[in-house]
Motif scaffolding. Structure first.
Motif, PDB file in Angstrom:
ATOM      1  N   LEU A  72      14.593   9.428   2.461  1.00  0.00           N
ATOM      2  CA  LEU A  72      14.186   8.596   1.186  1.00  0.00           C
ATOM      3  C   LEU A  72      15.335   7.496   1.060  1.00  0.00           C
ATOM      4  O   LEU A  72      16.404   7.610   0.998  1.00  0.00           O
ATOM      5  CB  LEU A  72      14.649   9.444   0.068  1.00  0.00           C
ATOM      6  N   LYS A  73      14.565   6.275   0.938  1.00  0.00           N
ATOM      7  CA  LYS A  73      15.339   5.017   0.853  1.00  0.00           C
ATOM      8  C   LYS A  73      15.250   4.820  -0.613  1.00  0.00           C
ATOM      9  O   LYS A  73      14.259   4.360  -1.162  1.00  0.00           O
ATOM     10  CB  LYS A  73      14.878   3.803   1.576  1.00  0.00           C
ATOM     11  N   ALA A  74      16.520   5.037  -1.411  1.00  0.00           N
ATOM     12  CA  ALA A  74      16.404   4.869  -2.742  1.00  0.00           C
ATOM     13  C   ALA A  74      17.699   3.983  -3.442  1.00  0.00           C
ATOM     14  O   ALA A  74      18.685   3.723  -2.632  1.00  0.00           O
ATOM     15  CB  ALA A  74      16.718   6.131  -3.617  1.00  0.00           C
ATOM     16  N   VAL A  96       5.203   5.079   1.627  1.00  0.00           N
ATOM     17  CA  VAL A  96       5.377   5.946   2.791  1.00  0.00           C
ATOM     18  C   VAL A  96       4.987   5.216   4.259  1.00  0.00           C
ATOM     19  O   VAL A  96       3.790   4.866   4.191  1.00  0.00           O
ATOM     20  CB  VAL A  96       4.790   7.340   2.830  1.00  0.00           C
ATOM     21  N   THR A  97       6.067   5.336   5.161  1.00  0.00           N
ATOM     22  CA  THR A  97       5.763   4.610   6.478  1.00  0.00           C
ATOM     23  C   THR A  97       6.356   5.707   7.482  1.00  0.00           C
ATOM     24  O   THR A  97       7.342   5.625   7.637  1.00  0.00           O
ATOM     25  CB  THR A  97       6.266   3.413   6.616  1.00  0.00           C
ATOM     26  N   GLY A  98       5.251   6.407   8.070  1.00  0.00           N
ATOM     27  CA  GLY A  98       5.528   7.434   9.024  1.00  0.00           C
ATOM     28  C   GLY A  98       6.446   8.583   8.168  1.00  0.00           C
ATOM     29  O   GLY A  98       6.035   9.183   7.284  1.00  0.00           O
ATOM     30  N   ASP A  99       8.075   8.704   8.490  1.00  0.00           N
ATOM     31  CA  ASP A  99       8.628   9.696   7.850  1.00  0.00           C
ATOM     32  C   ASP A  99       9.684   9.133   6.928  1.00  0.00           C
ATOM     33  O   ASP A  99      10.739   9.520   6.459  1.00  0.00           O
ATOM     34  CB  ASP A  99       9.357  10.732   8.901  1.00  0.00           C
ATOM     35  N   ILE A 100       9.561   7.779   6.641  1.00  0.00           N
ATOM     36  CA  ILE A 100      10.318   7.017   5.725  1.00  0.00           C
ATOM     37  C   ILE A 100       9.454   6.794   4.379  1.00  0.00           C
ATOM     38  O   ILE A 100       8.426   6.187   4.246  1.00  0.00           O
ATOM     39  CB  ILE A 100      10.870   5.801   6.412  1.00  0.00           C
ATOM     40  N   VAL A 101      10.244   7.044   3.100  1.00  0.00           N
ATOM     41  CA  VAL A 101       9.732   6.664   1.749  1.00  0.00           C
ATOM     42  C   VAL A 101      10.699   5.985   1.178  1.00  0.00           C
ATOM     43  O   VAL A 101      11.795   5.867   0.908  1.00  0.00           O
ATOM     44  CB  VAL A 101       9.681   8.041   0.961  1.00  0.00           C
ATOM     45  N   MET A 102      10.233   4.547   0.722  1.00  0.00           N
ATOM     46  CA  MET A 102      10.684   3.623  -0.151  1.00  0.00           C
ATOM     47  C   MET A 102      10.337   3.964  -1.465  1.00  0.00           C
ATOM     48  O   MET A 102       9.281   3.893  -1.977  1.00  0.00           O
ATOM     49  CB  MET A 102      10.382   2.140   0.439  1.00  0.00           C
ATOM     50  N   VAL A 103      11.446   4.687  -2.106  1.00  0.00           N
ATOM     51  CA  VAL A 103      11.301   5.319  -3.335  1.00  0.00           C
ATOM     52  C   VAL A 103      10.955   4.442  -4.346  1.00  0.00           C
ATOM     53  O   VAL A 103      11.941   3.359  -4.630  1.00  0.00           O
ATOM     54  CB  VAL A 103      12.439   6.352  -3.701  1.00  0.00           C
ATOM     55  N   LYS A 104      10.051   4.869  -5.161  1.00  0.00           N
ATOM     56  CA  LYS A 104       9.774   4.161  -6.608  1.00  0.00           C
ATOM     57  C   LYS A 104       9.937   4.858  -7.778  1.00  0.00           C
ATOM     58  O   LYS A 104      10.558   4.213  -8.954  1.00  0.00           O
ATOM     59  CB  LYS A 104       8.305   3.645  -6.597  1.00  0.00           C
ATOM     60  N   SER A 105       9.676   6.191  -7.818  1.00  0.00           N
ATOM     61  CA  SER A 105      10.172   7.017  -8.821  1.00  0.00           C
ATOM     62  C   SER A 105      10.609   8.304  -8.414  1.00  0.00           C
ATOM     63  O   SER A 105      10.091   8.975  -7.415  1.00  0.00           O
ATOM     64  CB  SER A 105       9.190   7.033  -9.940  1.00  0.00           C
TER      65      SER A 105
END
Length: 113
Positions: A72-74, A96-105
Protein backbone atom coordinates in the motif's frame (compact mmCIF):
# COMPACT_ATOMS: atom_id res chain seq x y z
CA UNK A 1 14.50 20.35 -37.20
CA UNK A 2 14.46 21.56 -33.60
CA UNK A 3 10.66 21.70 -33.56
CA UNK A 4 10.42 18.13 -34.86
CA UNK A 5 12.86 16.85 -32.25
CA UNK A 6 11.02 18.66 -29.44
CA UNK A 7 7.67 17.36 -30.67
CA UNK A 8 9.08 13.82 -30.76
CA UNK A 9 10.32 14.09 -27.16
CA UNK A 10 6.94 15.40 -26.02
CA UNK A 11 5.11 12.59 -27.80
CA UNK A 12 7.37 9.88 -26.37
CA UNK A 13 7.19 11.43 -22.88
CA UNK A 14 3.41 11.56 -23.05
CA UNK A 15 3.22 7.92 -24.08
CA UNK A 16 5.54 6.83 -21.28
CA UNK A 17 3.60 8.76 -18.62
CA UNK A 18 0.24 7.74 -20.06
CA UNK A 19 1.33 4.12 -20.38
CA UNK A 20 2.13 3.83 -16.67
CA UNK A 21 -1.32 5.03 -15.66
CA UNK A 22 -3.12 2.95 -18.29
CA UNK A 23 -1.99 -0.23 -16.50
CA UNK A 24 -3.61 0.84 -13.23
CA UNK A 25 -7.19 -0.10 -12.50
CA UNK A 26 -9.19 1.44 -9.66
CA UNK A 27 -10.41 -1.34 -7.39
CA UNK A 28 -11.72 -1.88 -3.89
CA UNK A 29 -9.99 -4.74 -2.08
CA UNK A 30 -10.96 -6.25 1.27
CA UNK A 31 -8.38 -7.99 3.41
CA UNK A 32 -6.26 -7.83 6.55
CA UNK A 33 -3.92 -4.88 7.11
CA UNK A 34 -0.39 -6.21 7.45
CA UNK A 35 3.06 -5.21 6.28
CA UNK A 36 5.04 -5.81 3.10
CA UNK A 37 8.05 -7.28 4.94
CA UNK A 38 6.11 -10.21 6.44
CA UNK A 39 3.59 -10.47 3.62
CA UNK A 40 1.08 -13.28 4.13
CA UNK A 41 2.89 -14.84 7.12
CA UNK A 42 3.82 -12.79 10.21
CA UNK A 43 6.95 -13.52 12.19
CA UNK A 44 5.08 -13.28 15.51
CA UNK A 45 1.60 -14.47 16.42
CA UNK A 46 0.14 -11.03 17.27
CA UNK A 47 -0.56 -9.70 13.75
CA UNK A 48 -1.17 -6.11 14.88
CA UNK A 49 2.04 -5.92 16.93
CA UNK A 50 4.06 -7.54 14.14
CA UNK A 51 2.66 -5.13 11.54
CA UNK A 52 3.32 -2.06 13.69
CA UNK A 53 6.84 -3.27 14.50
CA UNK A 54 7.72 -3.92 10.87
CA UNK A 55 6.31 -0.57 9.73
CA UNK A 56 8.32 1.18 12.45
CA UNK A 57 11.41 -0.49 10.98
CA UNK A 58 10.64 0.88 7.51
CA UNK A 59 8.27 -1.61 5.90
CA UNK A 60 5.24 -0.40 3.95
CA UNK A 61 1.72 -1.35 4.99
CA UNK A 62 0.19 -4.17 2.96
CA UNK A 63 -3.27 -5.57 2.43
CA UNK A 64 -3.38 -9.34 2.70
CA UNK A 65 -6.10 -10.79 0.46
CA UNK A 66 -6.22 -14.58 0.72
CA UNK A 67 -2.66 -15.63 -0.18
CA UNK A 68 -1.55 -12.37 -1.84
CA UNK A 69 0.01 -9.28 -0.25
CA UNK A 70 -0.63 -5.90 -1.92
CA UNK A 71 1.87 -3.17 -0.95
CA UNK A 72 0.00 0.00 0.00
CA UNK A 73 1.38 3.38 -1.09
CA UNK A 74 -0.46 5.76 1.21
CA UNK A 75 -0.36 9.36 2.46
CA UNK A 76 0.56 10.17 6.06
CA UNK A 77 -3.12 10.53 7.01
CA UNK A 78 -3.97 7.20 5.37
CA UNK A 79 -1.05 5.55 7.19
CA UNK A 80 -2.58 6.78 10.44
CA UNK A 81 -5.81 4.99 9.54
CA UNK A 82 -3.91 1.87 8.51
CA UNK A 83 -2.09 1.87 11.86
CA UNK A 84 -5.46 1.77 13.67
CA UNK A 85 -6.51 -1.17 11.47
CA UNK A 86 -3.27 -3.20 11.78
CA UNK A 87 -4.19 -6.88 12.02
CA UNK A 88 -7.86 -6.10 11.26
CA UNK A 89 -10.03 -6.23 8.16
CA UNK A 90 -10.09 -3.17 5.90
CA UNK A 91 -11.54 -2.06 2.58
CA UNK A 92 -8.94 -0.25 0.50
CA UNK A 93 -9.83 1.63 -2.66
CA UNK A 94 -7.06 2.69 -5.02
CA UNK A 95 -5.28 2.27 -8.30
CA UNK A 96 -3.91 -1.28 -8.52
CA UNK A 97 -0.90 -2.09 -10.69
CA UNK A 98 0.38 -5.62 -10.15
CA UNK A 99 0.77 -5.98 -6.39
CA UNK A 100 0.98 -2.24 -5.60
CA UNK A 101 -2.01 -0.13 -4.58
CA UNK A 102 -1.93 3.67 -4.72
CA UNK A 103 -4.40 4.20 -1.87
CA UNK A 104 -7.34 6.56 -2.36
CA UNK A 105 -9.42 5.56 0.68
CA UNK A 106 -9.22 3.37 3.77
CA UNK A 107 -12.31 2.00 5.55
CA UNK A 108 -12.86 -0.59 8.25
CA UNK A 109 -13.82 -3.93 6.71
CA UNK A 110 -16.09 -6.66 7.95
CA UNK A 111 -15.16 -8.56 11.12
CA UNK A 112 -12.38 -11.10 10.69
CA UNK A 113 -13.49 -14.72 11.12
Amino acid sequence: MRVTRTASFLLVGGLVIGGTTLGAAEMTLTGTVGDAMCGVKHMIKDEAACTKGCVTKGSEYALIVKDKAYTLKASAAQKGELEKLAGKMAMITGDVTGDIVMVKSVKMGTTKK
